[in-house]
Design a protein around this motif. Sequence first.
Motif, PDB file in Angstrom:
ATOM      1  N   GLY A  46     -22.198 -24.044  -4.951  1.00 54.04           N
ATOM      2  CA  GLY A  46     -21.229 -23.024  -5.069  1.00 54.04           C
ATOM      3  C   GLY A  46     -21.633 -21.913  -6.130  1.00 54.04           C
ATOM      4  O   GLY A  46     -22.618 -21.887  -6.838  1.00 54.04           O
ATOM      5  N   ILE A  47     -20.729 -20.769  -6.201  1.00 52.32           N
ATOM      6  CA  ILE A  47     -20.720 -19.619  -7.115  1.00 52.32           C
ATOM      7  C   ILE A  47     -19.813 -20.013  -8.298  1.00 52.32           C
ATOM      8  O   ILE A  47     -18.743 -20.368  -8.195  1.00 52.32           O
ATOM      9  CB  ILE A  47     -20.402 -18.280  -6.670  1.00 52.32           C
ATOM     10  N   TYR A  48     -20.293 -19.670  -9.524  1.00 51.36           N
ATOM     11  CA  TYR A  48     -19.365 -20.249 -10.751  1.00 51.36           C
ATOM     12  C   TYR A  48     -19.550 -18.954 -11.765  1.00 51.36           C
ATOM     13  O   TYR A  48     -20.554 -18.215 -11.555  1.00 51.36           O
ATOM     14  CB  TYR A  48     -19.871 -21.421 -11.511  1.00 51.36           C
ATOM     15  N   GLU A  49     -18.605 -18.838 -12.705  1.00 44.93           N
ATOM     16  CA  GLU A  49     -18.493 -17.948 -13.867  1.00 44.93           C
ATOM     17  C   GLU A  49     -18.128 -18.690 -15.093  1.00 44.93           C
ATOM     18  O   GLU A  49     -17.294 -19.594 -15.103  1.00 44.93           O
ATOM     19  CB  GLU A  49     -17.512 -16.885 -13.656  1.00 44.93           C
ATOM     20  N   LEU A  50     -18.987 -18.698 -16.082  1.00 44.02           N
ATOM     21  CA  LEU A  50     -18.799 -19.014 -17.286  1.00 44.02           C
ATOM     22  C   LEU A  50     -18.255 -17.684 -18.094  1.00 44.02           C
ATOM     23  O   LEU A  50     -19.058 -16.597 -18.236  1.00 44.02           O
ATOM     24  CB  LEU A  50     -19.899 -19.493 -18.077  1.00 44.02           C
ATOM     25  N   VAL A  51     -17.151 -17.765 -18.682  1.00 47.27           N
ATOM     26  CA  VAL A  51     -16.619 -16.694 -19.748  1.00 47.27           C
ATOM     27  C   VAL A  51     -16.614 -17.203 -21.210  1.00 47.27           C
ATOM     28  O   VAL A  51     -16.001 -18.081 -21.492  1.00 47.27           O
ATOM     29  CB  VAL A  51     -15.076 -16.176 -19.306  1.00 47.27           C
ATOM     30  N   PHE A  52     -17.349 -16.397 -21.678  1.00 49.70           N
ATOM     31  CA  PHE A  52     -17.478 -16.898 -23.354  1.00 49.70           C
ATOM     32  C   PHE A  52     -16.849 -15.660 -24.238  1.00 49.70           C
ATOM     33  O   PHE A  52     -17.055 -14.602 -24.179  1.00 49.70           O
ATOM     34  CB  PHE A  52     -18.994 -16.975 -23.825  1.00 49.70           C
ATOM     35  N   HIS A  53     -15.930 -16.118 -24.908  1.00 47.05           N
ATOM     36  CA  HIS A  53     -14.810 -15.201 -25.828  1.00 47.05           C
ATOM     37  C   HIS A  53     -15.640 -14.971 -27.095  1.00 47.05           C
ATOM     38  O   HIS A  53     -15.357 -15.451 -28.328  1.00 47.05           O
ATOM     39  CB  HIS A  53     -13.744 -15.851 -25.837  1.00 47.05           C
ATOM     40  N   ALA A  54     -16.704 -14.284 -26.976  1.00 49.09           N
ATOM     41  CA  ALA A  54     -17.678 -14.071 -28.173  1.00 49.09           C
ATOM     42  C   ALA A  54     -17.059 -13.034 -28.873  1.00 49.09           C
ATOM     43  O   ALA A  54     -17.264 -13.145 -30.458  1.00 49.09           O
ATOM     44  CB  ALA A  54     -19.067 -13.525 -27.607  1.00 49.09           C
ATOM     45  N   GLY A  55     -16.429 -12.147 -28.757  1.00 47.15           N
ATOM     46  CA  GLY A  55     -15.771 -11.183 -29.501  1.00 47.15           C
ATOM     47  C   GLY A  55     -14.691 -11.684 -30.647  1.00 47.15           C
ATOM     48  O   GLY A  55     -14.576 -11.311 -31.737  1.00 47.15           O
ATOM     49  N   ASP A  56     -13.791 -12.702 -29.997  1.00 49.29           N
ATOM     50  CA  ASP A  56     -13.104 -13.298 -30.831  1.00 49.29           C
ATOM     51  C   ASP A  56     -13.648 -14.266 -31.871  1.00 49.29           C
ATOM     52  O   ASP A  56     -13.386 -14.221 -33.121  1.00 49.29           O
ATOM     53  CB  ASP A  56     -12.117 -14.219 -29.878  1.00 49.29           C
ATOM     54  N   TYR A  57     -14.817 -14.893 -31.639  1.00 53.99           N
ATOM     55  CA  TYR A  57     -15.692 -15.507 -32.449  1.00 53.99           C
ATOM     56  C   TYR A  57     -16.354 -14.632 -33.640  1.00 53.99           C
ATOM     57  O   TYR A  57     -16.018 -15.079 -34.687  1.00 53.99           O
ATOM     58  CB  TYR A  57     -16.763 -16.155 -31.711  1.00 53.99           C
ATOM     59  N   PHE A  58     -16.866 -13.335 -33.263  1.00 57.50           N
ATOM     60  CA  PHE A  58     -17.352 -12.626 -34.198  1.00 57.50           C
ATOM     61  C   PHE A  58     -16.284 -12.028 -35.063  1.00 57.50           C
ATOM     62  O   PHE A  58     -16.516 -11.837 -36.554  1.00 57.50           O
ATOM     63  CB  PHE A  58     -18.164 -11.413 -33.596  1.00 57.50           C
ATOM     64  N   ALA A  59     -15.112 -11.726 -34.528  1.00 54.71           N
ATOM     65  CA  ALA A  59     -14.024 -11.349 -35.331  1.00 54.71           C
ATOM     66  C   ALA A  59     -13.301 -12.222 -36.423  1.00 54.71           C
ATOM     67  O   ALA A  59     -13.173 -12.176 -37.791  1.00 54.71           O
ATOM     68  CB  ALA A  59     -12.640 -10.962 -34.735  1.00 54.71           C
ATOM     69  N   ALA A  60     -13.495 -13.662 -35.954  1.00 56.64           N
ATOM     70  CA  ALA A  60     -13.025 -14.787 -36.701  1.00 56.64           C
ATOM     71  C   ALA A  60     -14.021 -15.034 -37.815  1.00 56.64           C
ATOM     72  O   ALA A  60     -13.716 -15.350 -38.946  1.00 56.64           O
ATOM     73  CB  ALA A  60     -12.677 -15.840 -36.014  1.00 56.64           C
ATOM     74  N   ARG A  61     -15.121 -14.605 -37.654  1.00 60.47           N
ATOM     75  CA  ARG A  61     -16.160 -14.896 -38.581  1.00 60.47           C
ATOM     76  C   ARG A  61     -16.281 -13.660 -39.631  1.00 60.47           C
ATOM     77  O   ARG A  61     -16.872 -13.564 -40.772  1.00 60.47           O
ATOM     78  CB  ARG A  61     -17.724 -14.957 -38.202  1.00 60.47           C
ATOM     79  N   GLY A  62     -15.326 -12.511 -39.355  1.00 63.06           N
ATOM     80  CA  GLY A  62     -15.126 -11.558 -40.403  1.00 63.06           C
ATOM     81  C   GLY A  62     -16.361 -10.399 -39.907  1.00 63.06           C
ATOM     82  O   GLY A  62     -16.622  -9.359 -40.898  1.00 63.06           O
ATOM     83  N   THR A  63     -16.868 -10.459 -39.114  1.00 62.93           N
ATOM     84  CA  THR A  63     -18.044  -9.529 -38.514  1.00 62.93           C
ATOM     85  C   THR A  63     -17.258  -8.353 -38.298  1.00 62.93           C
ATOM     86  O   THR A  63     -16.414  -7.987 -37.530  1.00 62.93           O
ATOM     87  CB  THR A  63     -18.758 -10.091 -37.325  1.00 62.93           C
ATOM     88  N   PRO A  64     -17.784  -7.047 -38.907  1.00 58.70           N
ATOM     89  CA  PRO A  64     -17.396  -5.909 -38.674  1.00 58.70           C
ATOM     90  C   PRO A  64     -17.616  -5.375 -37.246  1.00 58.70           C
ATOM     91  O   PRO A  64     -18.620  -5.325 -36.698  1.00 58.70           O
ATOM     92  CB  PRO A  64     -17.851  -4.721 -39.679  1.00 58.70           C
TER      93      PRO A  64
END
Length: 117
Positions: A59-77
Motif C-alpha cells: 500500500g501507500i504510506y506517509e511518514l511525517v517527521f516533526h523536524a522543525g520542533d526538533y531544531f527549535a528544541a535544540r535552540g537552532t535559530p
Amino acid sequence: MGRLTTHILDTAAGLPGKDIRIELYTISGTARRLLRETRSNDDGRCDSPLLEGEAFQTGIYELVFHAGDYFAARGTPLPEPRFVDQVVLRFGIADTDSHYHVPLLVSPWSYSTYRGS
C-alpha cells in the motif's frame, strides 16, 4: 518477513536526530489514517520496526517527521515560518517480504531520503 524502519540524521550538527516525533499513516484514495506515533531514540532510530508482521501490508504510506520542533528544541535559530518544519514522505510498499528502510537526512534548510537496507 518484511518490516518498515527509519533512521534520522541531523546533517547540520552531524548527529543522530534524537527525540523527533514521527507519525506513520496509511493512505487509501484521499483518506489518511494514523497507524502509529512514536519518537526517535538517542541513535535517531525507533526502538522497534514501525510496521512488521501482519501489519506490514502492501500500500501507500506517509511518514511525517516533526523536524522543525526538533531544531527549535535544540535552540537552532529558525525563521518564522520555518523553512523545513514537518517533513512528509509518501512512499509505496510493494513487497511484504522485503525490508523497507526509509532514512531521513535533515537540516533546517534541506532534507533527503532514499530506500536503504
